[in-house]
Every structure is written in C-alpha cells, then in structure tokens.
Design a protein around this motif. Structure first.
Motif, PDB file in Angstrom:
ATOM      1  N   PHE A 231      27.247  45.040  50.926  1.00  0.00           N
ATOM      2  CA  PHE A 231      25.905  45.306  50.984  1.00  0.00           C
ATOM      3  C   PHE A 231      25.019  44.132  51.120  1.00  0.00           C
ATOM      4  O   PHE A 231      25.314  43.104  50.497  1.00  0.00           O
ATOM      5  CB  PHE A 231      25.261  45.890  49.608  1.00  0.00           C
ATOM      6  CG  PHE A 231      24.105  46.118  49.516  1.00  0.00           C
ATOM      7  CD1 PHE A 231      23.335  47.224  50.148  1.00  0.00           C
ATOM      8  CD2 PHE A 231      23.142  45.432  48.688  1.00  0.00           C
ATOM      9  CE1 PHE A 231      21.801  47.206  49.814  1.00  0.00           C
ATOM     10  CE2 PHE A 231      21.546  45.455  48.452  1.00  0.00           C
ATOM     11  CZ  PHE A 231      21.232  46.470  49.080  1.00  0.00           C
ATOM     12  N   HIS A 232      23.926  44.100  52.049  1.00  0.00           N
ATOM     13  CA  HIS A 232      23.083  42.962  51.960  1.00  0.00           C
ATOM     14  C   HIS A 232      21.504  43.481  52.222  1.00  0.00           C
ATOM     15  O   HIS A 232      21.367  44.477  52.870  1.00  0.00           O
ATOM     16  CB  HIS A 232      23.312  42.233  53.450  1.00  0.00           C
ATOM     17  CG  HIS A 232      22.453  41.005  53.412  1.00  0.00           C
ATOM     18  ND1 HIS A 232      21.159  40.803  53.854  1.00  0.00           N
ATOM     19  CD2 HIS A 232      22.876  39.510  53.518  1.00  0.00           C
ATOM     20  CE1 HIS A 232      20.848  39.635  53.914  1.00  0.00           C
ATOM     21  NE2 HIS A 232      21.854  38.790  53.754  1.00  0.00           N
ATOM     22  N   GLU A 233      20.680  42.903  51.412  1.00  0.00           N
ATOM     23  CA  GLU A 233      19.266  43.380  51.239  1.00  0.00           C
ATOM     24  C   GLU A 233      18.457  43.619  52.348  1.00  0.00           C
ATOM     25  O   GLU A 233      17.700  44.514  52.540  1.00  0.00           O
ATOM     26  CB  GLU A 233      18.563  42.466  50.296  1.00  0.00           C
ATOM     27  CG  GLU A 233      18.818  42.502  48.792  1.00  0.00           C
ATOM     28  CD  GLU A 233      17.942  41.813  47.883  1.00  0.00           C
ATOM     29  OE1 GLU A 233      17.023  40.810  48.405  1.00  0.00           O
ATOM     30  OE2 GLU A 233      18.053  41.989  46.583  1.00  0.00           O
ATOM     31  N   ASN A 234      18.998  42.934  53.505  1.00  0.00           N
ATOM     32  CA  ASN A 234      18.327  42.802  54.688  1.00  0.00           C
ATOM     33  C   ASN A 234      18.588  44.187  55.477  1.00  0.00           C
ATOM     34  O   ASN A 234      17.748  44.919  56.104  1.00  0.00           O
ATOM     35  CB  ASN A 234      18.597  41.846  55.802  1.00  0.00           C
ATOM     36  CG  ASN A 234      17.920  40.469  55.294  1.00  0.00           C
ATOM     37  OD1 ASN A 234      16.889  40.811  54.675  1.00  0.00           O
ATOM     38  ND2 ASN A 234      18.042  39.418  56.057  1.00  0.00           N
ATOM     39  N   ASP A 235      19.767  44.858  55.108  1.00  0.00           N
ATOM     40  CA  ASP A 235      20.278  46.081  55.694  1.00  0.00           C
ATOM     41  C   ASP A 235      19.430  47.215  55.022  1.00  0.00           C
ATOM     42  O   ASP A 235      18.850  48.051  55.661  1.00  0.00           O
ATOM     43  CB  ASP A 235      21.644  46.298  55.343  1.00  0.00           C
ATOM     44  CG  ASP A 235      22.523  45.321  56.114  1.00  0.00           C
ATOM     45  OD1 ASP A 235      22.387  45.143  57.394  1.00  0.00           O
ATOM     46  OD2 ASP A 235      23.741  45.388  55.513  1.00  0.00           O
ATOM     47  N   PHE A 236      19.023  47.144  53.755  1.00  0.00           N
ATOM     48  CA  PHE A 236      18.197  47.929  53.099  1.00  0.00           C
ATOM     49  C   PHE A 236      16.965  47.879  53.519  1.00  0.00           C
ATOM     50  O   PHE A 236      16.192  49.112  53.864  1.00  0.00           O
ATOM     51  CB  PHE A 236      18.245  47.908  51.583  1.00  0.00           C
ATOM     52  CG  PHE A 236      17.627  48.912  50.908  1.00  0.00           C
ATOM     53  CD1 PHE A 236      17.714  50.108  50.990  1.00  0.00           C
ATOM     54  CD2 PHE A 236      16.421  48.392  50.022  1.00  0.00           C
ATOM     55  CE1 PHE A 236      16.887  51.154  50.206  1.00  0.00           C
ATOM     56  CE2 PHE A 236      15.679  49.260  49.232  1.00  0.00           C
ATOM     57  CZ  PHE A 236      16.048  50.589  49.371  1.00  0.00           C
ATOM     58  N   ALA A 237      16.317  46.769  53.808  1.00  0.00           N
ATOM     59  CA  ALA A 237      15.011  46.510  54.322  1.00  0.00           C
ATOM     60  C   ALA A 237      15.016  47.304  55.680  1.00  0.00           C
ATOM     61  O   ALA A 237      13.729  47.745  56.020  1.00  0.00           O
ATOM     62  CB  ALA A 237      14.736  45.083  54.379  1.00  0.00           C
ATOM     63  N   GLU A 238      15.963  47.198  56.460  1.00  0.00           N
ATOM     64  CA  GLU A 238      15.962  47.736  57.645  1.00  0.00           C
ATOM     65  C   GLU A 238      15.951  49.170  57.828  1.00  0.00           C
ATOM     66  O   GLU A 238      15.145  50.030  58.455  1.00  0.00           O
ATOM     67  CB  GLU A 238      17.128  47.211  58.476  1.00  0.00           C
ATOM     68  CG  GLU A 238      17.066  47.612  60.216  1.00  0.00           C
ATOM     69  CD  GLU A 238      16.090  46.476  60.487  1.00  0.00           C
ATOM     70  OE1 GLU A 238      15.641  46.616  61.803  1.00  0.00           O
ATOM     71  OE2 GLU A 238      16.005  45.543  59.976  1.00  0.00           O
ATOM     72  N   VAL A 239      16.354  49.904  56.740  1.00  0.00           N
ATOM     73  CA  VAL A 239      16.383  51.534  56.391  1.00  0.00           C
ATOM     74  C   VAL A 239      14.731  51.758  56.079  1.00  0.00           C
ATOM     75  O   VAL A 239      14.246  52.571  56.516  1.00  0.00           O
ATOM     76  CB  VAL A 239      17.232  51.684  55.503  1.00  0.00           C
ATOM     77  CG1 VAL A 239      17.240  53.349  55.158  1.00  0.00           C
ATOM     78  CG2 VAL A 239      18.874  51.428  56.035  1.00  0.00           C
ATOM     79  N   VAL A 240      14.222  50.992  55.124  1.00  0.00           N
ATOM     80  CA  VAL A 240      12.997  51.258  54.800  1.00  0.00           C
ATOM     81  C   VAL A 240      12.030  51.089  55.752  1.00  0.00           C
ATOM     82  O   VAL A 240      11.299  52.132  56.029  1.00  0.00           O
ATOM     83  CB  VAL A 240      12.445  50.098  53.571  1.00  0.00           C
ATOM     84  CG1 VAL A 240      10.934  50.320  53.108  1.00  0.00           C
ATOM     85  CG2 VAL A 240      13.430  50.403  52.439  1.00  0.00           C
ATOM     86  N   ARG A 241      12.317  50.093  56.710  1.00  0.00           N
ATOM     87  CA  ARG A 241      11.317  49.867  57.723  1.00  0.00           C
ATOM     88  C   ARG A 241      11.437  51.008  58.825  1.00  0.00           C
ATOM     89  O   ARG A 241      10.343  51.530  59.381  1.00  0.00           O
ATOM     90  CB  ARG A 241      11.455  48.679  58.544  1.00  0.00           C
ATOM     91  CG  ARG A 241      10.705  47.472  57.678  1.00  0.00           C
ATOM     92  CD  ARG A 241      10.898  46.146  58.600  1.00  0.00           C
ATOM     93  NE  ARG A 241       9.903  45.099  57.939  1.00  0.00           N
ATOM     94  CZ  ARG A 241      10.479  44.015  57.307  1.00  0.00           C
ATOM     95  NH1 ARG A 241      12.032  44.003  57.437  1.00  0.00           N
ATOM     96  NH2 ARG A 241       9.651  43.102  56.906  1.00  0.00           N
ATOM     97  N   GLU A 242      12.586  51.551  58.996  1.00  0.00           N
ATOM     98  CA  GLU A 242      12.803  52.445  60.178  1.00  0.00           C
ATOM     99  C   GLU A 242      12.263  53.792  59.471  1.00  0.00           C
ATOM    100  O   GLU A 242      11.766  54.748  60.441  1.00  0.00           O
ATOM    101  CB  GLU A 242      14.255  52.761  60.382  1.00  0.00           C
ATOM    102  CG  GLU A 242      14.656  53.309  61.618  1.00  0.00           C
ATOM    103  CD  GLU A 242      14.067  52.776  62.659  1.00  0.00           C
ATOM    104  OE1 GLU A 242      13.828  53.682  63.723  1.00  0.00           O
ATOM    105  OE2 GLU A 242      13.723  51.463  62.938  1.00  0.00           O
TER     106      GLU A 242
END
Length: 369
Positions: A322-333
């Motif tokens: 897990f990397h926080e930027n992956d979660f940020a990408e989901v939120v933005r999408e």
C-alpha cells in the motif's frame, strides 16, 4: 493521449481523469492567472527563446536518464510517476525537454513552460497536474569571462544585494571537477543575480521583500541552490536552480559551453500573487473565477463560494504494498475536485495477524457552489 494511441502494459497507471487534463494547457491562456504569470516572467527574460507547446508524453530516458537520475531514485517509482508504459511516462518536469532543447543550439537562453504530472497527496496546495517553467542560459567556455562578467551594466560577481542572504556551499554541493573555480563562480553569480531581479519584478510591491539562498540538491546541477523570498510576512520557497552538470551539456552537443538552469512551479507563485487559496481553482471553468482576471494584470482573487466543508471517514485493511498516493488516486478518480483534502487520522496494527488498518478523513468542499 492528445488523439494519439500508445501501447499499455503492466506498468500503466494512467486514469481517465489525468488523460483528460492533457488537453487543458492552462498556461497558454493569456487571461488565466498561470498564463499571466508566465508572460510576466517571459517579459523579464525577453531575449530567451520560448517553448510552450511541448508534448507531455516523453520517454523514461528523457525524463530520468538524460538528467542523471540514479536507477533507484524514488521519482522513478510508479507511486510517484504516471507511466504510459514501461518506457514512456507523462513528464514529471520540464527538464525532460532539456537535452533536445540544448541540442538545437538555437539560442543562448531558453524558457520552457508546460503542464507536468506527478502522483501526489490530496490537499489545497497539491494537484496531480501542475505547470512548470524552466530557464536555461548557456555561455561559451572560451569567452565566459566576457559573456558572464557583466549583467545589465553591473558586475555579476559582487556582494549580495541589500535584502539578499547568500549561503556557503558544502563539499557535497561543490564545483564540478570539469569546471574551474572562476567559471563556476561567474555562472553561479549570473544565475543568482538574474533570478534576484526576476523576483524583484514579481514581488516588488512588498517593500519588506527579502531573498535568501539555501543549498539545494538536484541530480542535474552542481552547485545547486533553492531560493526563498520573504513576502507579506512569511518565507516562501520559490524555485530550485544550479550550474548544469557538464555531462548533460556534453551529451547535448554543447561540450564547448557551460550553463545554468532554474525551475519553478507557476501555481505556487500564482497562489501567492493572486491570493488564490486552493490549487483546484486553477482548473475551474466557472466564470466567476475566470472573469476576475485580465491579461497582463495581477489582481487579488475575490472568493465567491461559501459552501461549507463536510467530511467522511473511511478505514480499511492495507495490503503490504500500500502507498498513500494510490489511495489519493482513487479519491480523485471517484470524487474529482470535490475532494479538498485527504488526511490519515488513525492507524492500527493487529497484534496477531500483523495486518495494518488505516483511517483516512476525506474532506469535501465544492469550489463553485
């Protein structure tokens, strides 16, 4: 991407939202704050050749290898960079075009402006697409004393101007072995004085403006510096710069020349000059934002949205990778620009399974309601 097809593979991590941004090119709009600032800086370096319509799709060689990024540099990771495929990315900086620009030998000075792409956190000052401007100035190594020695009628090498704090260089950030001390001193001084004059032009309305230089560290320059300005009561990081690594000059067919380069983020400066509180606003199409700005004029933004914030908390078990930027990408999408910020508020590690759970707070706020 921009009406061209590119092959994909297991490294591809682009989203439809990011691909859609490639057509916007906000820096080319003369009445947009980014376009206004871009043209203001271009007018300061009026003799430089301008390039501002560069393809955002570049090779990993252009983006990393040509700039001497180590193979294990974190900037190469898929968590930080948008990969089109294993050998192609959306540029993460304007420096990706440095080699081709220098190879043209069309000018002594260049200004490159472009949209750049980096996977990043979600908050009011970070966005996965932003705009950079890069300046490059080169000099004939045989005539460097003559070409660099005077800047606008004043000696380049002189004590720092009033209100400017300089810094000492550490051995790790010293003169390149292929450069003489005098050569590096002249080029570095020309770089600093040029940028000091630029910020005086941009921020000169503040009578208490101060500038300070601190050591920087970049793969493609040495010595390297960062510039900070004291504006309206606080220190702001403005740009990074330095003497271009001679290996880069040599590979671009400029072994007979020495140069400096700087890079700055247009959003960071525009948010201060135009008093824009949230980086998402640059992307709005709301006329209440766009109509406030006129080409050639720097004015303070007047907020129009009073919509309150609301938040939702979400928690989940995280996989090992897990990397926080992956979660940020989901939120933005999913949430788009309604998501104002994402913050980690709690973390739990199970004592038996050793699994990790994280709880994030997603703050929602519309810019245009």
């Amino acid at each position: 991407i921009l009406a061209r097809l590119h092959p994909i593979d297991e490294t591809t991590n682009l989203t439809p939202t990011i691909i859609a941004k490639t057509t916007r090119r906000l820096h080319l709009d003369p009445s947009h704050p980014l376009g206004i600032l871009k043209r203001r800086i271009e007018s300061h370096f009026s003799s430089f050749l301008i390039a501002d319509s560069l393809d955002p799709v570049v090779s990993t060689t252009q983006n990393f290898d040509d700039l001497l990024f180590p193979a294990d540099h974190p900037g190469r990771a898929r968590t930080d960079t948008y990969y089109v495929n294993a050998t192609t990315v959306l540029r993460t900086h304007t420096s990706a075009h440095q080699r081709e620009t220098l190879s043209s030998r069309r000018s002594d000075g260049y200004l490159l402006s472009a949209d750049v792409y980096r996977r990043d956190e979600v908050d009011t000052s970070h966005y996965p697409v932003f705009h950079q401007m890069e300046g490059i100035r080169t000099f004939d190594r045989v005539r460097v004393e003559e070409e660099v020695g005077v800047l606008d009628g004043e000696p380049t090498v002189r004590p720092a101007s009033a209100g400017v704090e300089d810094c000492e260089l550490s051995p790790e950030n010293g003169v390149q072995v292929v450069h003489s001390e005098r050569e590096a001193e002249l080029v570095g001084a020309h770089l600093k004085r040029s940028l000091e004059r630029m910020v005086q032009d941009l921020f000169g309305a503040d009578k208490n403006l101060r500038v300070r230089w601190i050591e920087g560290s970049f793969p493609f320059t040495s010595p390297s510096w960062e510039m900070e300005v004291f504006y309206e009561g606080k220190w702001l990081e403005i740009l990074g710069c330095g003497v271009v690594q001679q290996k880069i000059m040599d590979q671009a067919g400029n072994s007979d020349r020495v140069g400096w380069a700087f890079g700055l983020g247009l959003e960071r400066i525009a948010m201060v000059l135009f008093n824009i509180p949230d980086i998402r606003l640059f992307w709005t199409t709301d006329d209440r934002f766009r109509s406030q700005f006129t080409s050639g004029q720097i004015v303070k933004f007047q907020p129009y949205s009073k919509y309150p914030a609301c938040y939702k908390d979400v928690s989940f078990w995280c996989p090992d990778e897990f990397h926080e930027n992956d979660f940020a990408e989901v939120v933005r999408e999913v949430a788009g620009d309604l998501a104002e910020s994402v913050a980690l508020i709690d973390e739990f590690r199970h004592p038996k399974t050793h699994k990790t759970s994280r709880c994030y707070r997603i703050n929602y706020r519309s810019m245009d309601r």
